[in-house]
Design an enzyme around this catalytic site. Structure first.
Site, PDB file in Angstrom:
ATOM      1  N   THR A  70      53.220 -61.991  17.883  1.00 41.49           N
ATOM      2  CA  THR A  70      51.791 -62.193  18.149  1.00 41.49           C
ATOM      3  C   THR A  70      51.017 -62.362  16.847  1.00 41.49           C
ATOM      4  O   THR A  70      50.200 -63.280  16.707  1.00 41.49           O
ATOM      5  CB  THR A  70      51.223 -61.017  18.962  1.00 41.49           C
ATOM      6  OG1 THR A  70      51.849 -60.988  20.246  1.00 41.49           O
ATOM      7  CG2 THR A  70      49.718 -61.157  19.144  1.00 41.49           C
ATOM      8  N   SER A 162      60.482 -62.484  16.919  1.00 40.06           N
ATOM      9  CA  SER A 162      60.189 -61.065  17.058  1.00 40.06           C
ATOM     10  C   SER A 162      61.495 -60.293  17.194  1.00 40.06           C
ATOM     11  O   SER A 162      62.430 -60.759  17.847  1.00 40.06           O
ATOM     12  CB  SER A 162      59.306 -60.820  18.284  1.00 40.06           C
ATOM     13  OG  SER A 162      58.896 -59.474  18.370  1.00 40.06           O
ATOM     14  N   ALA A 163      61.541 -59.102  16.588  1.00 36.51           N
ATOM     15  CA  ALA A 163      62.790 -58.335  16.545  1.00 36.51           C
ATOM     16  C   ALA A 163      63.175 -57.728  17.886  1.00 36.51           C
ATOM     17  O   ALA A 163      64.359 -57.706  18.247  1.00 36.51           O
ATOM     18  CB  ALA A 163      62.687 -57.226  15.495  1.00 36.51           C
ATOM     19  N   HIS A 164      62.211 -57.231  18.641  1.00 37.60           N
ATOM     20  CA  HIS A 164      62.572 -56.425  19.815  1.00 37.60           C
ATOM     21  C   HIS A 164      63.101 -57.257  20.980  1.00 37.60           C
ATOM     22  O   HIS A 164      63.610 -56.711  21.951  1.00 37.60           O
ATOM     23  CB  HIS A 164      61.384 -55.560  20.268  1.00 37.60           C
ATOM     24  CG  HIS A 164      60.292 -56.299  20.963  1.00 37.60           C
ATOM     25  ND1 HIS A 164      60.140 -56.278  22.326  1.00 37.60           N
ATOM     26  CD2 HIS A 164      59.288 -57.071  20.495  1.00 37.60           C
ATOM     27  CE1 HIS A 164      59.084 -56.993  22.671  1.00 37.60           C
ATOM     28  NE2 HIS A 164      58.554 -57.496  21.567  1.00 37.60           N
ATOM     29  N   THR A 200      51.510 -52.395   2.427  1.00 33.86           N
ATOM     30  CA  THR A 200      52.852 -51.897   2.127  1.00 33.86           C
ATOM     31  C   THR A 200      53.816 -52.295   3.226  1.00 33.86           C
ATOM     32  O   THR A 200      53.556 -52.103   4.412  1.00 33.86           O
ATOM     33  CB  THR A 200      52.823 -50.363   1.971  1.00 33.86           C
ATOM     34  OG1 THR A 200      51.913 -50.024   0.925  1.00 33.86           O
ATOM     35  CG2 THR A 200      54.209 -49.829   1.643  1.00 33.86           C
ATOM     36  N   CYS A 298      52.877 -59.539  28.595  1.00 31.06           N
ATOM     37  CA  CYS A 298      51.979 -59.857  27.484  1.00 31.06           C
ATOM     38  C   CYS A 298      50.532 -59.505  27.773  1.00 31.06           C
ATOM     39  O   CYS A 298      49.657 -59.832  26.993  1.00 31.06           O
ATOM     40  CB  CYS A 298      52.071 -61.350  27.156  1.00 31.06           C
ATOM     41  SG  CYS A 298      51.630 -62.415  28.547  1.00 31.06           S
TER      42      CYS A 298
END
Length: 355
Positions: A70, A162-164, A200, A298
Site C-alpha cells: 500500500t 508485499s512480504a506477508h 530508521t 483491503c
C-alpha cells in the site's frame, strides 16, 4: 480443527522467515551508524535487499523497502496522472483514474502503458493479465511467490510487492524501480532508502521478507504450486457437483503465455452462487471452522459487493454473492474435501430456507 483458506489475504509466517527475524533481533546497530555495530546492521539490510531483488529478477533495479504494498503504491502513484481499471486493488485504485476497460473475463485493455497501472494477478479472481512492456506500475503483490517473475524482462518501470502474501512478516513490502526512474519521497528526513523513504529501517522485517522470498522462489521452481492447482480443481469440481447454478470466475480462461486452460493463480477460486450472499457464506463457513473471504481484505473488515465482479459485468446482487477461497502450500486434500462437505451442507440449508 480450523482450516485456513484465505491465503490471498495473508499467508502463515514461514519457518525460514521466523528464524531470520529472530536472528536479526540480535543485530544491535542502526544501519546509519558508521561504527562496527552499525555496519553489521547495514550489511544485513543490504543482503536482504539483494535477496529480494534476486527473487524478483530485479538485480539491476532499485529495491525500496516500505511498510507494505500500500505504501509502495502511494510512492509509485502519488503526483502522477495514471490510468487504471476498476478491478485494481484499493491500494492502487485510490491513486488512479478509472479509465481502462475490463472485459467479462477480467482482462484489462491498456491504452498507453507509460501512463497506466496494471495488477499482474487479481487478488479476488486470480486472473492473470498480459502486462505490456513499458507499463508505468505493475502490481505484482499476489503473483510474487506463486509464479516465476522477472521484473527486468517484464519491461515494467515500477512494481509493488508485499512480504506477508508469500509467508513473510506483515508490515514490510517494497517498491521496485527501474534504474533512472524516480519517485518523490513521501516520508522526508534522514534520506534512508536512497532518499525515497526516510526513517530508521525495519531490518527485522527486511530479514524476514528476504528469507520468505528466497523460500517462495524455491517452491515455485520445485513446482509445488502445481499440486495446489490440483486441489483447487478438486474443490471446484465438488462445489459444481453440489450447485449447478454456481459460476466460477475465470475457470475457462486460457493462459495468454502458455496456452493452458489455467489463466489464473493456481490457488485461487472465486465463485458466485446467485441469491446466497457472500457475507453470509463467510460467516457460516467461519462457524463451521473454515477461514474464507468474500473478496480482497483491503477495506478494514468491510464486506460489500465485489467491485471487481461488478466491473466484469456481474449484476450487483450476484457480485455480492461471491466467495473467494485461496489455498496455500500446506493445504491438504482432506482440507478441501472437508470444505466441500461443509459448504454443501450450508448450501442445502440455504436452499431449504429459500424454498
Amino acid at each position: 480443527m480450523r482450516v485456513y483458506l484465505d491465503h490471498n489475504a495473508t499467508s502463515p509466517l514461514r519457518a525460514e522467515a521466523r528464524a531470520a527475524m529472530i536472528a536479526a533481533m540480535d543485530v544491535l546497530g542502526n544501519p546509519s551508524s558508521v561504527h562496527a555495530e552499525g555496519r553489521a546492521a547495514k550489511s544485513l539490510m543490504e543482503r536482504a535487499r539483494m535477496d529480494v531483488a534476486e527473487a524478483l529478477g530485479a538485480v539491476d533495479a532499485d529495491i525500496v523497502f516500505t511498510s507494505g504494498a500500500t505504501e509502495a503504491a502511494g510512492l509509485a502513484c502519488s503526483g502522477r496522472d495514471l490510468a487504471g481499471a476498476a478491478i485494481e486493488h484499493d491500494a492502487v485504485g485510490a491513486w488512479v483514474r478509472d479509465a481502462l476497460n475490463v472485459d467479462a473475463q477480467g482482462r484489462v485493455t491498456v491504452g498507453d502503458p507509460a501512463t497506466s497501472v496494471l495488477q499482474l494477478a487479481n487478488s479476488e479472481t486470480g486472473v492473470f493479465q498480459q502486462v505490456p512492456a513499458g507499463i508505468a506500475v505493475c502490481d505484482m503483490t499476489q503473483a510474487f511467490g506463486k509464479l516465476p517473475l522477472d521484473f527486468m524482462a517484464s519491461g515494467a518501470r515500477m512494481a509493488l510487492v508485499s512480504a506477508h502474501k508469500l509467508g513473510g512478516p506483515k508490515g514490510i513490502g517494497a517498491l521496485v524501480l527501474r534504474r533512472g526512474q524516480d519517485v518523490p519521497a513521501q516520508i522526508k528526513g534522514g534520506g534512508q532508502e536512497m532518499g525515497r523513504r526516510s526513517g530508521t529501517e525495519n531490518i527485522i522485517g527486511m530479514a524476514g521478507f528476504a528469507a520468505a522470498a528466497k523460500a517462495a522462489v524455491r517452491d515455485v521452481t520445485d513446482g509445488r504450486w502445481h499440486r495446489v492447482a490440483e486441489l483447487r480443481n478438486i474443490l471446484e469440481n465438488g462445489v459444481e457437483a453440489a450447485s449447478k447454478k454456481t459460476i466460477f470466475v475465470g475457470k475457462e480462461l486460457v493462459d495468454l503465455d502458455s496456452g493452458h486452460m489455467d489463466g489464473r493463480l493456481p490457488n485461487t477460486s472465486c465463485f458466485v452462487t446467485p441469491g446466497w450472499k457472500g457475507e453470509t457464506q463467510v460467516m457460516q463457513m467461519d462457524l463451521a471452522g473454515f477461514a474464507v473471504s468474500a473478496g480482497s481484505a483491503c477495506s478494514s473488515g468491510k464486506v460489500r459487493a465485489s467491485r471487481v465482479l461488478t466491473a466484469m459485468g456481474f449484476a450487483p446482487a450476484d457480485a455480492a454473492s461471491a466467495l473467494r477461497v485461496s489455498l496455500g502450500l500446506e493445504t491438504t486434500e482432506d482440507d478441501v474435501l472437508r470444505f466441500i462437505e461443509a459448504w454443501t451442507g450450508k448450501l442445502r440449508k440455504h436452499e431449504a430456507r429459500a424454498a
